[in-house]
Design an enzyme around this catalytic site. Structure first.
Site, PDB file in Angstrom:
ATOM      1  N   TYR A 150       0.827  -1.203   0.000  1.00 47.76           N
ATOM      2  CA  TYR A 150       0.000   0.000   0.000  1.00 47.76           C
ATOM      3  C   TYR A 150       0.865   1.258   0.000  1.00 47.76           C
ATOM      4  O   TYR A 150       0.604   2.202  -0.755  1.00 47.76           O
ATOM      5  CB  TYR A 150      -0.914  -0.027   1.228  1.00 47.76           C
ATOM      6  N   THR A 185     -13.888   4.771   7.499  1.00 52.03           N
ATOM      7  CA  THR A 185     -14.493   4.052   6.374  1.00 52.03           C
ATOM      8  C   THR A 185     -14.271   2.555   6.594  1.00 52.03           C
ATOM      9  O   THR A 185     -13.778   2.134   7.641  1.00 52.03           O
ATOM     10  CB  THR A 185     -13.841   4.476   5.042  1.00 52.03           C
TER      11      THR A 185
END
Length: 270
Positions: A150, A185
């Site tokens: 990532y 989220t």
């Protein structure tokens, strides 16, 4: 930047930051093009907004992307603002992570986002206006454990955006790289683990992060103010981002190289 009447295309718009960006941009009078893989959830977000076109597709599907780009441009005569937001995170040690996990995250979070942009830059440059926004991460400023893939893609996306900004600096097209910290989220819940499966649970730091609506507002406000690098974080993450912030003078210096004919000189020497 005024969003009223502008066509704003958002990938990864079915949830999280993408959905929050859609709702906020709609409240500012934007016409929205919403893309993602989940057609049902895209429809739910679209129902909360006005003047919306939904174009569901997988960002890794080149043919589907090309078709969606043509439809987005023709809908109201052009795309004014585009958010490369689609992506997936990671929660696994490098020593234990399958190489396929790296390939999948690079494909989704970097290669597909570049392809999305490449399909629009000619259109925007020809019109002499437009804005591209790339959703990187604080993990694209500082390498974070359990997120080697990532961090790699978010650093890469930022590098592409910064270089592209310089190349487009004489065209009227602006480029913004956005660095969110922890935003509340499902990013951690949907993150890939070492074998490529979804993690299935969240992190405390994510659950207690910035509300997605607040993060989206900060992003849109930053773009409206002309900020090229927008850090949306709090606490320690904000400190990390500010410590690694690129000075505006450096952006101006690189853009100056383009203005002075750097690219033309490089091409002529080839």
């Amino acid at each position: 930047m005024d969003y009223a009447g502008k066509v704003v295309w958002i990938t990864g718009a079915s949830s999280g930051i993408g959905a929050a960006l859609a709702r906020d941009a709609a409240s500012r009078g934007a016409h929205l093009v919403l893309s993602g893989r989940n057609e049902g959830r895209l429809a739910e977000v679209a129902a909360q907004c006005s003047e919306t076109l939904t174009l569901p597709f997988d960002v890794r599907d080149d043919a589907a992307l090309a078709d969606a780009t043509a439809k987005a441009i023709s809908w109201k005569g052009g795309v004014d603002i585009a958010f490369a937001n689609a992506g997936v995170s990671q929660r696994s040690r490098a020593l234990k992570t399958d190489m396929q996990v790296y390939r999948d995250i690079i494909d989704i979070d970097l290669t597909a986002q570049i392809a999305f942009s490449q399909g629009l830059i000619g259109h925007m440059a020809e019109r002499g206006s437009g804005a591209l926004a790339f959703i990187s991460s604080i993990a694209g400023k500082v390498g974070v454990p359990m997120r080697t893939a990532y961090s790699a893609v978010k650093f890469g996306l930022a590098g592409y955006g910064d270089a592209l900004r310089a190349e487009l600096s004489q065209t009227g097209v602006s480029v913004h790289v956005i660095y969110p910290g922890s935003v509340a989220t499902d990013v951690a819940r949907n993150a890939l683990v070492a074998d490529g499966n979804k993690r299935g649970r969240s992190d405390k730091v994510i659950d207690e992060g910035i509300p997605a609506a607040d993060a989206a507002k900060a992003m849109l406000d930053g773009m409206a103010a002309g900020e090229r690098e927008i850090i949306v974080a709090q606490g320690m993450e904000a400190g990390m981002g500010e410590l690694r912030r690129t000075p505006d003078q450096l952006f101006d210096q690189i853009a100056g190289m383009v203005a002075s004919g750097y690219m033309e000189k490089m091409e002529s020497e080839g």
